[in-house]
Design a protein around this motif. Structure first.
Motif, mmCIF file in Angstrom:
data_model
loop_
_atom_site.group_PDB
_atom_site.id
_atom_site.type_symbol
_atom_site.label_atom_id
_atom_site.label_comp_id
_atom_site.label_asym_id
_atom_site.label_seq_id
_atom_site.Cartn_x
_atom_site.Cartn_y
_atom_site.Cartn_z
ATOM 1 N N ASP A 11 -23.560 -15.353 -17.438
ATOM 2 C CA ASP A 11 -22.205 -14.653 -16.863
ATOM 3 C C ASP A 11 -21.989 -15.807 -15.718
ATOM 4 O OD1 ASP A 11 -20.541 -13.379 -15.332
ATOM 5 O OD2 ASP A 11 -21.412 -11.417 -15.723
ATOM 6 N N ARG A 12 -20.570 -16.187 -16.013
ATOM 7 C CA ARG A 12 -20.116 -17.273 -14.890
ATOM 8 C C ARG A 12 -20.121 -16.589 -13.529
ATOM 9 N NH1 ARG A 12 -14.343 -19.899 -16.209
ATOM 10 N NH2 ARG A 12 -13.769 -17.929 -15.642
ATOM 11 N N ARG A 13 -19.624 -15.431 -13.375
ATOM 12 C CA ARG A 13 -19.506 -14.781 -11.990
ATOM 13 C C ARG A 13 -21.060 -14.475 -11.562
ATOM 14 N NH1 ARG A 13 -15.853 -11.749 -9.804
ATOM 15 N NH2 ARG A 13 -17.372 -10.178 -9.265
ATOM 16 N N PHE A 14 -22.097 -14.317 -12.486
ATOM 17 C CA PHE A 14 -23.361 -14.091 -11.620
ATOM 18 C C PHE A 14 -23.740 -15.246 -11.216
ATOM 19 C CE2 PHE A 14 -27.881 -13.776 -11.952
ATOM 20 C CZ PHE A 14 -28.099 -12.516 -11.244
ATOM 21 N N VAL A 15 -23.616 -16.351 -12.052
ATOM 22 C CA VAL A 15 -24.009 -18.064 -11.586
ATOM 23 C C VAL A 15 -23.409 -18.291 -10.279
ATOM 24 C CG1 VAL A 15 -24.473 -20.063 -12.315
ATOM 25 C CG2 VAL A 15 -24.924 -18.442 -14.039
ATOM 26 N N ALA A 20 -23.612 -19.296 -4.304
ATOM 27 C CA ALA A 20 -22.999 -18.824 -3.085
ATOM 28 C C ALA A 20 -24.160 -18.328 -2.188
ATOM 29 C CB ALA A 20 -21.900 -17.958 -3.143
ATOM 30 N N ALA A 21 -24.788 -17.152 -2.552
ATOM 31 C CA ALA A 21 -25.708 -16.537 -1.813
ATOM 32 C C ALA A 21 -26.997 -17.575 -1.770
ATOM 33 C CB ALA A 21 -26.293 -15.325 -2.351
ATOM 34 N N GLY A 22 -27.216 -18.170 -2.907
ATOM 35 C CA GLY A 22 -28.565 -18.864 -2.940
ATOM 36 C C GLY A 22 -28.351 -20.361 -1.894
ATOM 37 N N ALA A 23 -27.051 -20.781 -1.742
ATOM 38 C CA ALA A 23 -27.074 -21.895 -0.988
ATOM 39 C C ALA A 23 -27.117 -21.639 0.722
ATOM 40 C CB ALA A 23 -25.230 -22.676 -1.204
ATOM 41 N N HIS A 28 -31.706 -22.182 5.077
ATOM 42 C CA HIS A 28 -32.834 -21.892 6.054
ATOM 43 C C HIS A 28 -34.290 -22.757 5.957
ATOM 44 C CE1 HIS A 28 -30.081 -18.586 6.435
ATOM 45 N NE2 HIS A 28 -30.296 -18.260 7.490
ATOM 46 N N CYS A 29 -34.426 -23.549 5.073
ATOM 47 C CA CYS A 29 -35.527 -24.166 4.603
ATOM 48 C C CYS A 29 -36.289 -25.181 5.776
ATOM 49 C CB CYS A 29 -35.386 -25.204 3.382
ATOM 50 S SG CYS A 29 -35.362 -24.188 1.967
ATOM 51 N N VAL A 30 -35.160 -25.788 6.585
ATOM 52 C CA VAL A 30 -35.702 -26.652 7.380
ATOM 53 C C VAL A 30 -36.050 -25.852 8.629
ATOM 54 C CG1 VAL A 30 -35.016 -28.307 9.407
ATOM 55 C CG2 VAL A 30 -34.295 -28.894 6.806
ATOM 56 N N PHE A 31 -35.476 -24.846 8.958
ATOM 57 C CA PHE A 31 -35.724 -23.753 10.160
ATOM 58 C C PHE A 31 -36.966 -23.066 9.614
ATOM 59 C CE2 PHE A 31 -34.789 -19.562 12.085
ATOM 60 C CZ PHE A 31 -34.985 -19.972 13.513
ATOM 61 N N LEU A 144 -34.178 -16.273 -8.774
ATOM 62 C CA LEU A 144 -33.579 -17.406 -8.664
ATOM 63 C C LEU A 144 -33.390 -18.156 -7.066
ATOM 64 C CD1 LEU A 144 -30.774 -16.615 -11.341
ATOM 65 C CD2 LEU A 144 -32.788 -18.406 -11.548
ATOM 66 N N VAL A 145 -33.211 -17.193 -6.233
ATOM 67 C CA VAL A 145 -32.992 -17.480 -4.994
ATOM 68 C C VAL A 145 -34.179 -17.889 -4.441
ATOM 69 C CG1 VAL A 145 -31.719 -17.017 -2.560
ATOM 70 C CG2 VAL A 145 -30.649 -16.651 -4.785
ATOM 71 N N THR A 146 -34.979 -16.951 -4.070
ATOM 72 C CA THR A 146 -36.121 -17.157 -3.010
ATOM 73 C C THR A 146 -37.199 -18.071 -4.023
ATOM 74 O OG1 THR A 146 -37.130 -15.202 -3.952
ATOM 75 C CG2 THR A 146 -35.849 -15.152 -1.906
ATOM 76 N N GLY A 147 -37.212 -17.714 -5.246
ATOM 77 C CA GLY A 147 -38.130 -18.751 -6.080
ATOM 78 C C GLY A 147 -37.737 -19.952 -6.471
ATOM 79 N N VAL A 148 -36.815 -20.261 -7.313
ATOM 80 C CA VAL A 148 -36.174 -21.215 -7.722
ATOM 81 C C VAL A 148 -35.304 -22.277 -6.584
ATOM 82 C CG1 VAL A 148 -34.679 -22.704 -9.344
ATOM 83 C CG2 VAL A 148 -35.977 -20.478 -9.913
ATOM 84 N N LEU A 149 -34.362 -21.770 -5.919
ATOM 85 C CA LEU A 149 -33.659 -22.399 -5.124
ATOM 86 C C LEU A 149 -34.348 -22.766 -3.683
ATOM 87 C CD1 LEU A 149 -30.119 -21.003 -5.596
ATOM 88 C CD2 LEU A 149 -30.978 -23.111 -6.015
ATOM 89 N N MET A 150 -35.268 -21.947 -3.233
ATOM 90 C CA MET A 150 -36.029 -21.822 -1.822
ATOM 91 C C MET A 150 -37.328 -22.890 -2.391
ATOM 92 S SD MET A 150 -34.506 -20.357 0.906
ATOM 93 C CE MET A 150 -35.773 -19.951 1.982
ATOM 94 N N GLY A 151 -37.541 -22.577 -3.355
ATOM 95 C CA GLY A 151 -38.955 -23.495 -3.983
ATOM 96 C C GLY A 151 -38.565 -24.803 -4.024
#
Length: 189
Positions: A11-15, A20-23, A28-31, A144-151
């Motif tokens: 789903d394009r909207r979900f991705v 947006a939210a994931g970025a 916060h990764c450096v912080f 996706l956000v905390t596992g994949v993107l933050m990871g």
């Protein structure tokens, strides 16, 4: 089921929402990884550092309290855009904040960089998760956000901090531009 997860990921909207939210959250990764270390290098003592962390948490709590009192305010794209603005402002200024008088007010922006992003995510999921799949959509978002993107971001943050120190926050600020662009696309979809 895997079919349901596949439908959400396709789903394009979900991705776009996850980007947006994931970025915003990944900014916060450096912080999260090196904030205390960086503040110690500047010369802040542990009491000041504890106070700075507390300011961020309190700002987030105040935003959530206000949001709870006001009820439904702001669409997901608007809340995510506020998060993007917070990211663009907070992290580049954090890179050069060498006094408590500057660092403390920047911590208030946690209400935007984390809080508005979280509220925007919950609003999106509330408004857009397919009926009966709300829990699956939320679990997939967090994975996706905390596992994949933050990871993926945390090792990059470590390399950046090791290489350029506080200037690593500039890269985190750039993620705010990703949040803003994705929020604008999400508003149009």
């Amino acid at each position: 089921s895997w079919l349901t997860v596949g439908r959400l990921v396709a789903d394009r909207r979900f991705v776009t929402f996850v980007v947006a939210a994931g970025a915003a959250q990944a900014s916060h990764c450096v912080f999260y990884g090196f904030g205390t270390i960086a503040w110690r290098r500047i010369g802040f003592d542990d009491t000041v550092i504890g106070m700075l962390w507390t300011i961020g948490v309190l700002a987030e709590i105040v935003l959530f309290w206000v949001a709870g009192r006001l009820g439904r305010f702001g669409s997901a794209p608007v809340l995510l855009a506020f998060a993007g603005v917070g990211v663009v402002v907070r992290w580049p200024l954090t890179a050069i904040a060498d006094s408590v008088a500057v660092a403390a007010p920047l911590q208030v922006l946690h209400a935007l960089t984390f809080g508005a992003a979280h509220l925007g995510a919950m609003r999106f999921l509330q408004d857009n998760a397919p009926p009966g799949l709300e829990a699956t959509a939320q679990a997939l978002y967090y994975a996706l956000v905390t596992g994949v993107l933050m990871g993926a971001c945390m090792p990059v943050a470590g390399l950046l901090y090791d290489t350029v120190g506080m200037a690593a926050y500039h890269a985190m600020g750039a993620l705010g531009l990703v949040t803003l662009a994705a929020a604008a696309v999400l508003a149009r979809l």
